[in-house]
Design a protein around this motif. Structure first.
Motif, short mmCIF file in Angstrom:
data_model
loop_
_atom_site.label_atom_id
_atom_site.label_comp_id
_atom_site.label_asym_id
_atom_site.label_seq_id
_atom_site.Cartn_x
_atom_site.Cartn_y
_atom_site.Cartn_z
N HIS A 71 0.70 -1.18 -0.08
CA HIS A 71 0.03 -0.08 -0.07
C HIS A 71 1.05 1.40 0.06
N ILE A 72 0.29 2.46 -0.71
CA ILE A 72 1.14 3.48 -0.73
C ILE A 72 0.12 4.54 -0.29
N ALA A 73 0.44 5.62 0.65
CA ALA A 73 -0.60 6.13 1.29
C ALA A 73 -1.22 5.12 2.10
N PHE A 74 -2.69 5.42 2.29
CA PHE A 74 -3.76 4.35 2.69
C PHE A 74 -4.38 3.57 1.67
N ASN A 75 -3.87 3.62 0.39
CA ASN A 75 -4.62 2.70 -0.66
C ASN A 75 -4.14 1.34 -0.57
N GLU A 76 -5.24 0.72 0.09
CA GLU A 76 -4.71 -0.69 0.62
C GLU A 76 -5.15 -1.61 -0.56
N LEU A 91 -9.07 0.20 -6.63
CA LEU A 91 -8.42 1.36 -6.14
C LEU A 91 -8.87 2.53 -6.28
N HIS A 92 -9.06 3.31 -5.41
CA HIS A 92 -9.56 4.71 -5.43
C HIS A 92 -8.81 5.86 -6.43
N ASN A 104 -1.11 -5.14 -5.02
CA ASN A 104 0.20 -4.51 -4.73
C ASN A 104 0.15 -3.06 -5.17
N PRO A 105 -0.88 -2.09 -4.57
CA PRO A 105 -0.93 -0.94 -5.30
C PRO A 105 -0.08 -0.17 -5.52
N SER A 106 1.23 -0.26 -5.08
CA SER A 106 2.65 0.39 -5.56
C SER A 106 2.94 0.09 -7.11
#
Length: 244
Positions: free
Chosen positions: A136-141, A146-147, A217-219
């Motif tokens: 996650h990066i920021a709080f994007n879990e 993804l938002h 894996n949002p990154s």
């Protein structure tokens, strides 16, 4: 994507801090996207040293932070506003009114509305990122989607467990946060992601060693950005099999 491998964590701070400082030297009115957590501490220490040496002037800079816990007041020792004041803002000459950390108290919808309003009229020149153990990066879990924009995120059990070290116990960790969306992050002109430690190995492996973009894996979305620098230390590079 450029990957820089350093000998230790302190060198990560020097390189990332130097990159941010250079942006401000070249553009005194720059907007900096900032992050919290243990990883950025060495970056902010480097920026403070540059300021104390007279190498950079932050008086015209604006900043916007990635996220904030919901339910914590700005003066709470574990709030991200408190963190930023303690680790950076109180030690350089950036006007406090030029710094924005989303509110974690009050009506959630109003907090999101204010954050989105700030981001809609802000262009981030350089964005600093850490990375969670799950990518996650920021709080994007990790999840099914993804938002794009700022939103309220329910934190995963692994994120809560990882952040418990900052609180008296895991029960005290907030269960929700307000966060930039992935689209907000991707709109920055430049992005720096920093990481060290074996716990980040799976996330970093997916980011720099695999070709896929994966919502688990949002990154990995950063692979689609034209100007990303990933800075990791040698032990982590060796662990994921990266050779430079």
């Amino acid at each position: 994507m450029r990957v820089i491998v350093t000998s230790n964590n302190e060198e990560i701070g020097e390189i990332a801090g130097g990159m941010i400082t250079k942006v401000v030297q070249d553009k005194p009115t720059a907007t900096l996207g900032l992050a919290t957590g243990s990883s950025p501490e060495v970056v902010y220490a480097s920026m403070i040293r540059a300021y104390e040496r007279g190498e950079v002037d932050f008086s015209q800079v604006h900043t916007v932070n990635l996220d904030e816990y919901l339910g914590l007041t700005p003066d709470h020792p574990q709030s991200y506003r408190y963190f930023m004041d303690s680790h950076l803002f109180n030690h350089i000459n950036v006007p406090k009114e030029n710094t924005f950390v989303a509110s974690g108290v009050g009506d959630e919808e109003e907090c999101v509305k204010e954050f989105r309003s700030i981001l809609n009229r802000t262009h981030v020149d350089i964005q600093l990122l850490g990375i969670g153990e799950d990518g996650h990066i920021a709080f994007n879990e990790p999840g099914q989607v993804l938002h794009n924009n700022a939103h309220v995120e329910s934190l995963t059990e692994s994120t809560i467990a990882a952040n418990a070290r900052f609180f008296a116990n895991e029960d005290e960790v907030p269960k929700k946060a307000i966060s930039m969306g992935m689209g907000d992050i991707m709109r920055a002109s430049k992005i720096i992601l920093i990481a060290s430690g074996y716990k980040k190995a799976d996330a970093i492996r997916g980011l720099i060693m695999d070709e896929n973009v994966d919502v688990q894996n949002p990154s990995t979305m950063l692979k689609m950005h034209p100007d990303v620098t990933v800075i990791i230390d040698r032990p982590l590079a060796d662990l994921v099999g990266y050779t430079d």
